[in-house]
Design a protein around this motif. Structure first.
Motif, PDB file in Angstrom:
ATOM      1  N   ALA A 206       0.860  -1.177   0.000  1.00 29.58           N
ATOM      2  CA  ALA A 206       0.000   0.000   0.000  1.00 29.58           C
ATOM      3  C   ALA A 206       0.893   1.223   0.000  1.00 29.58           C
ATOM      4  O   ALA A 206       2.087   1.142   0.300  1.00 29.58           O
ATOM      5  CB  ALA A 206      -0.919   0.015   1.222  1.00 29.58           C
ATOM      6  N   ARG A 207       0.294   2.344  -0.332  1.00 29.96           N
ATOM      7  CA  ARG A 207       1.026   3.593  -0.239  1.00 29.96           C
ATOM      8  C   ARG A 207       0.130   4.634   0.422  1.00 29.96           C
ATOM      9  O   ARG A 207       0.071   4.724   1.625  1.00 29.96           O
ATOM     10  CB  ARG A 207       1.522   4.037  -1.612  1.00 29.96           C
ATOM     11  CG  ARG A 207       2.593   5.135  -1.511  1.00 29.96           C
ATOM     12  CD  ARG A 207       3.417   5.276  -2.748  1.00 29.96           C
ATOM     13  NE  ARG A 207       4.428   6.309  -2.581  1.00 29.96           N
ATOM     14  CZ  ARG A 207       5.611   6.099  -2.028  1.00 29.96           C
ATOM     15  NH1 ARG A 207       5.943   4.896  -1.606  1.00 29.96           N
ATOM     16  NH2 ARG A 207       6.477   7.085  -1.902  1.00 29.96           N
ATOM     17  N   THR A 208      -0.603   5.400  -0.375  1.00 25.97           N
ATOM     18  CA  THR A 208      -1.493   6.394   0.227  1.00 25.97           C
ATOM     19  C   THR A 208      -2.923   5.890   0.363  1.00 25.97           C
ATOM     20  O   THR A 208      -3.750   6.542   1.005  1.00 25.97           O
ATOM     21  CB  THR A 208      -1.511   7.686  -0.613  1.00 25.97           C
ATOM     22  OG1 THR A 208      -1.940   7.375  -1.945  1.00 25.97           O
ATOM     23  CG2 THR A 208      -0.115   8.299  -0.666  1.00 25.97           C
ATOM     24  N   GLU A 209      -3.224   4.747  -0.227  1.00 31.61           N
ATOM     25  CA  GLU A 209      -4.552   4.154  -0.085  1.00 31.61           C
ATOM     26  C   GLU A 209      -4.421   2.668   0.207  1.00 31.61           C
ATOM     27  O   GLU A 209      -3.460   2.022  -0.208  1.00 31.61           O
ATOM     28  CB  GLU A 209      -5.387   4.376  -1.348  1.00 31.61           C
ATOM     29  CG  GLU A 209      -4.784   3.783  -2.607  1.00 31.61           C
ATOM     30  CD  GLU A 209      -5.679   3.947  -3.823  1.00 31.61           C
ATOM     31  OE1 GLU A 209      -6.917   3.828  -3.666  1.00 31.61           O
ATOM     32  OE2 GLU A 209      -5.152   4.187  -4.917  1.00 31.61           O
ATOM     33  N   ASP A 210      -5.396   2.126   0.924  1.00 32.31           N
ATOM     34  CA  ASP A 210      -5.409   0.702   1.236  1.00 32.31           C
ATOM     35  C   ASP A 210      -5.866  -0.100   0.019  1.00 32.31           C
ATOM     36  O   ASP A 210      -6.554   0.419  -0.862  1.00 32.31           O
ATOM     37  CB  ASP A 210      -6.349   0.423   2.409  1.00 32.31           C
ATOM     38  CG  ASP A 210      -5.769   0.843   3.737  1.00 32.31           C
ATOM     39  OD1 ASP A 210      -4.548   0.690   3.914  1.00 32.31           O
ATOM     40  OD2 ASP A 210      -6.538   1.325   4.597  1.00 32.31           O
ATOM     41  N   PRO A 211      -5.476  -1.377  -0.045  1.00 33.13           N
ATOM     42  CA  PRO A 211      -6.001  -2.231  -1.113  1.00 33.13           C
ATOM     43  C   PRO A 211      -7.517  -2.381  -0.978  1.00 33.13           C
ATOM     44  O   PRO A 211      -8.037  -2.526   0.124  1.00 33.13           O
ATOM     45  CB  PRO A 211      -5.273  -3.558  -0.880  1.00 33.13           C
ATOM     46  CG  PRO A 211      -4.810  -3.521   0.547  1.00 33.13           C
ATOM     47  CD  PRO A 211      -4.552  -2.092   0.852  1.00 33.13           C
ATOM     48  N   LYS A 212      -8.199  -2.322  -2.118  1.00 36.38           N
ATOM     49  CA  LYS A 212      -9.656  -2.417  -2.129  1.00 36.38           C
ATOM     50  C   LYS A 212     -10.100  -3.736  -2.757  1.00 36.38           C
ATOM     51  O   LYS A 212      -9.424  -4.267  -3.639  1.00 36.38           O
ATOM     52  CB  LYS A 212     -10.256  -1.250  -2.925  1.00 36.38           C
ATOM     53  CG  LYS A 212      -9.925   0.118  -2.359  1.00 36.38           C
ATOM     54  CD  LYS A 212     -10.427   1.232  -3.277  1.00 36.38           C
ATOM     55  CE  LYS A 212     -10.040   2.605  -2.739  1.00 36.38           C
ATOM     56  NZ  LYS A 212     -10.449   3.688  -3.679  1.00 36.38           N
ATOM     57  N   ASP A 213     -11.228  -4.230  -2.275  1.00 33.93           N
ATOM     58  CA  ASP A 213     -11.839  -5.438  -2.845  1.00 33.93           C
ATOM     59  C   ASP A 213     -10.846  -6.605  -2.889  1.00 33.93           C
ATOM     60  O   ASP A 213     -10.746  -7.316  -3.896  1.00 33.93           O
ATOM     61  CB  ASP A 213     -12.372  -5.156  -4.262  1.00 33.93           C
ATOM     62  CG  ASP A 213     -13.407  -4.046  -4.291  1.00 33.93           C
ATOM     63  OD1 ASP A 213     -14.234  -3.999  -3.364  1.00 33.93           O
ATOM     64  OD2 ASP A 213     -13.378  -3.220  -5.224  1.00 33.93           O
ATOM     65  N   ASN A 214     -10.094  -6.770  -1.776  1.00 26.96           N
ATOM     66  CA  ASN A 214      -9.117  -7.860  -1.681  1.00 26.96           C
ATOM     67  C   ASN A 214      -8.114  -7.829  -2.835  1.00 26.96           C
ATOM     68  O   ASN A 214      -7.736  -8.858  -3.396  1.00 26.96           O
ATOM     69  CB  ASN A 214      -9.818  -9.220  -1.652  1.00 26.96           C
ATOM     70  CG  ASN A 214     -10.590  -9.438  -0.373  1.00 26.96           C
ATOM     71  OD1 ASN A 214     -10.091  -9.153   0.721  1.00 26.96           O
ATOM     72  ND2 ASN A 214     -11.809  -9.925  -0.502  1.00 26.96           N
ATOM     73  N   PHE A 215      -7.679  -6.623  -3.187  1.00 22.40           N
ATOM     74  CA  PHE A 215      -6.804  -6.470  -4.345  1.00 22.40           C
ATOM     75  C   PHE A 215      -5.543  -7.325  -4.242  1.00 22.40           C
ATOM     76  O   PHE A 215      -5.154  -8.004  -5.202  1.00 22.40           O
ATOM     77  CB  PHE A 215      -6.416  -4.996  -4.522  1.00 22.40           C
ATOM     78  CG  PHE A 215      -5.411  -4.761  -5.619  1.00 22.40           C
ATOM     79  CD1 PHE A 215      -5.757  -4.957  -6.949  1.00 22.40           C
ATOM     80  CD2 PHE A 215      -4.106  -4.364  -5.316  1.00 22.40           C
ATOM     81  CE1 PHE A 215      -4.830  -4.741  -7.963  1.00 22.40           C
ATOM     82  CE2 PHE A 215      -3.184  -4.145  -6.321  1.00 22.40           C
ATOM     83  CZ  PHE A 215      -3.532  -4.334  -7.653  1.00 22.40           C
ATOM     84  N   LEU A 216      -4.880  -7.313  -3.083  1.00 25.32           N
ATOM     85  CA  LEU A 216      -3.640  -8.077  -2.952  1.00 25.32           C
ATOM     86  C   LEU A 216      -3.893  -9.573  -3.104  1.00 25.32           C
ATOM     87  O   LEU A 216      -3.143 -10.283  -3.790  1.00 25.32           O
ATOM     88  CB  LEU A 216      -2.971  -7.780  -1.613  1.00 25.32           C
ATOM     89  CG  LEU A 216      -2.498  -6.338  -1.386  1.00 25.32           C
ATOM     90  CD1 LEU A 216      -1.864  -6.207  -0.004  1.00 25.32           C
ATOM     91  CD2 LEU A 216      -1.504  -5.912  -2.463  1.00 25.32           C
ATOM     92  N   GLN A 217      -4.934 -10.058  -2.461  1.00 22.49           N
ATOM     93  CA  GLN A 217      -5.247 -11.483  -2.544  1.00 22.49           C
ATOM     94  C   GLN A 217      -5.639 -11.882  -3.973  1.00 22.49           C
ATOM     95  O   GLN A 217      -5.215 -12.933  -4.473  1.00 22.49           O
ATOM     96  CB  GLN A 217      -6.367 -11.841  -1.569  1.00 22.49           C
ATOM     97  CG  GLN A 217      -5.961 -11.863  -0.105  1.00 22.49           C
ATOM     98  CD  GLN A 217      -5.821 -10.488   0.528  1.00 22.49           C
ATOM     99  OE1 GLN A 217      -6.147  -9.464  -0.101  1.00 22.49           O
ATOM    100  NE2 GLN A 217      -5.360 -10.434   1.765  1.00 22.49           N
TER     101      GLN A 217
END
Length: 463
Positions: A206-217
């Protein structure tokens, strides 16, 4: 905190010498003169906790923290003591030192999903080692990196994607692709355009925003379905989001991950870690695949740096460092938000990022990102005793530091408001700062001559 005259005579003298001897005048682009106002400290002489003193003796509350490498505070006593103790018996030998095993054990206790680790000196080597492992394991050439994340390595595979790509062969540049953060379709499109050719996907968690909709997974699942490795660059997020990395915070176990910066509180240590299946290719106990020249650095396991890393990691493990970073960052963000609203600057000055790793955005009269207004803001908080290329707190930042910083920003934003109304040129001394990644230098970057008496005097009205 009221503005006061600051002399930068020693900084100006050293700057002239530095630019004759060192390309760019320093050894890190982010520390360059083009990144700071003309009226700014050119050299930091010492630091203690959350404060630094420049070459002329001016004192500042600091929020760059060594480009986020100092998480506990400058010259943090337990870390310094550990390094000094190790130095007393020598720092570099012709065979491994026992501290290398101790440091590996300490690191792997913290980073849950990692089974092996290799230490080196800087983040670029670690990320490039991860890329080499991925290519060796998959037999593929292409790498996909997140185009929204500004820096992964000084090496050709990444710098070739930037505007500052002189000296990098076009054939090398074509081997790295880019995608958008939180946009799984942009990654899927790359796999469709280059079937069976992408060795790995690398990004910051992440940087300035969190991952959305389980983006990393979802990204990891896509990588594995396509036969590519999933690499997380935790240079910044590691030891800030969570003591066990952002991978723990977001509940994901990457194939490989890289750490650095705060791992040793400013001492030079970085790490490439990951699953044994991949890391073993850089070792001596496999026979099914070719050997990988993974990482081999003369200074990669200096005893004092590893001692500093062990001491730092132990502090993170037993003390509420991460909680403090989030608490003080939240406190700072909340109070600065009130200041921004008081000056009616919500459309022109933004506080962004997680509390443990805050940034700010500066916009011009038209609502466009502006280096000129960033330079003005830096100029004005520097004159009020705060050095803040970012708003990154450390374990040493106190409530008093936060209060003084809020007061300094209050004064700086009063000038910012006037500049929006009357023109920034009336308030900024000298040329604006520049982004690092640009194809050419510009004539405006020639260092402006400082005031003849070396004293900081702004045209801006003060509060």
């Amino acid at each position: 905190m009221s503005p006061s005259g600051q002399k930068f005579e020693n900084s100006h003298r050293l700057r002239d010498i530095a630019h004759r001897l060192i390309p760019g005048g320093c050894h890190t682009y982010a520390k360059g003169d083009d990144q700071y106002p003309v009226l700014a400290p050119g050299f930091i002489a010492r630091g203690l906790g959350s404060h630094v003193w420049d070459a002329d003796g001016n004192e500042y509350i600091e929020y760059g923290m060594g480009n986020r490498a100092v998480g506990l505070g400058h010259a943090y006593p337990p870390v310094v003591q550990a390094a000094v103790q190790a130095l007393a018996t020598g720092c570099n030998f012709t065979r491994p030192n026992p501290i290398e095993v101790e440091c590996a054990e300490q690191f792997l206790r913290l980073i849950d999903g990692a089974e092996m680790v290799k230490f080196c000196k800087d983040g670029s080597d670690a990320t490039s080692g991860a890329v080499r492992l991925a290519r060796a394991y998959t037999g593929r050439d292409l790498i996909a990196c997140c185009g929204d994340h500004p820096f992964f390595s000084v090496d050709d595979w990444f710098i070739g994607t930037t505007a500052m790509n002189a000296g990098i062969p076009e054939a090398t540049r074509k081997l790295t692709l880019t995608f958008r953060y939180n946009d799984i379709e942009s990654v899927r499109a790359l796999f469709e355009q280059h079937p069976g050719q992408i060795a790995a996907v690398i990004l910051e968690p992440a940087r300035t925003e969190d991952p959305k909709d389980n983006f990393l997974q979802e990204l990891q699942r896509l990588c594995h379905a396509e036969g590519a490795l999933f690499i997380l660059d935790e240079m910044i997020t590691g030891f800030r989001w969570h003591k066990s990395g952002a991978q723990k915070f977001y509940d994901i176990v990457p194939d490989l991950s890289t750490f650095g910066k705060a791992i040793a509180n400013g001492f030079s240590v970085s790490a490439l870690a990951g699953k044994r299946e991949f890391m073993r290719l850089g070792g001596l106990d496999h026979f099914d695949k070719p050997r990988v020249f993974l990482l081999s650095t003369t200074h990669g396991a200096e005893t004092h740096a590893l001692a500093a890393a062990i001491a730092s990691m132990q502090i993170y493990q037993r003390e509420p460092v991460i909680e403090h970073l989030h608490r003080q960052g939240s406190r700072l963000a909340m109070q600065l938000d009130q200041v921004v609203r008081r000056h009616d600057l919500g459309s022109w000055f933004k506080i962004i990022g997680r509390p443990c790793c805050l940034l700010y955005g500066t916009l011009d009269q038209n609502g466009k990102p502006s280096q000129t207004f960033r330079t003005l803001f830096l100029q004005e908080i520097i004159r009020r005793g705060v050095l803040a290329p970012s708003l990154v707190v450390s374990y040493s930042h106190t409530d008093e530091d936060i209060e003084r910083t809020v007061d300094a920003v209050d004064g700086a934003l009063a000038v910012y408001r006037q500049a929006l109304e009357h023109g920034v040129e009336k308030y900024l001394v000298g040329r604006p700062t520049e982004g690092v990644y640009r194809h050419y230098n510009r004539p405006s970057e020639v260092l402006a001559s400082p005031p003849t008496d070396g004293v900081y005097r702004s045209a801006a009205a003060t509060r």
